[in-house]
Enzyme design. Structure first.
Site: not given
Length: 201
Positions: A62, A131
């Site tokens: 990503h 994250y």
């Protein structure tokens, strides 16, 4: 905390110092001041993501449009992962190459990757990754490369049977993304980093 540059410029492995006692363990998982010494600017955390994965899950590769893209600081709060940083910046001397770090609850390492770099996560044992992101999620600027691209050739753990989302399975190869003009350039990424350093001094 030890901050070690990875082979891909703009990516770092962070290993915290741990303090065990009879109650458990204490460690500093994130220090904006220490990280800023390595980056040249402070990472502004604008979103946190919690990703729960089953063994075999492969997420990524990503990345997001630059600017603003998303810098990420990733660590595991359970299970075992291999974290991959992939250089998708057209014009970079390591374009198409990658580096990796094992994330677990033994060493409690984290990975930082700057804006414009690609990210993939392979879950070896059921677990949770957290994250810290420098920007909020912008669906119109989110992009992906198939993690099974033979040109990139991520080295997956031995015996690993990857489970991909339909979106990741249908993602283009690096060559296809480059031909479509959707990859960030090294020049744009460096200009964005310079702007961050100027804004956050």
């Amino acid at each position: 905390m030890d901050i070690r540059p990875l082979r891909i410029d703009g990516a770092f492995e962070i290993t915290p110092r741990q303090f065990p006692d009879d109650r458990g363990v204490f460690a500093e998982g994130f220090r904006v001041d220490h990280l800023a010494e390595a980056l040249g600017h402070e990472m502004q955390v604008r979103q946190t993501n919690i990703s729960v994965s089953s063994g075999g899950a492969l997420r990524g590769i990503h990345f997001a449009d630059v600017p603003p893209s998303q810098a990420k600081y990733v660590t595991a709060t359970g299970g075992v992962f291999v974290d991959y940083v992939v250089d998708l910046r057209v014009g970079s001397p390591t374009f198409g190459e990658w580096d990796s770090v094992v994330l677990d609850t033994v060493d409690r390492r984290a990975v930082y990757l700057s804006e414009g770099l690609g990210h993939a996560l392979a879950c070896i044992e059921d677990g949770t990754a957290v994250y810290l992101c420098s920007e909020v999620f912008n669906p119109t600027g989110e992009r992906g490369i198939t993690p099974l691209d033979p040109r990139i050739a991520l080295k997956l753990p031995e015996g690993f049977e990857p489970i991909l989302s339909p979106k990741d399975a249908a993602a283009p190869t690096l060559d296809e993304a480059e031909a479509a003009g959707v990859l960030p350039t090294l020049e744009a990424c460096l200009a964005h980093t310079r702007s961050l350093a100027g804004e956050r001094r």
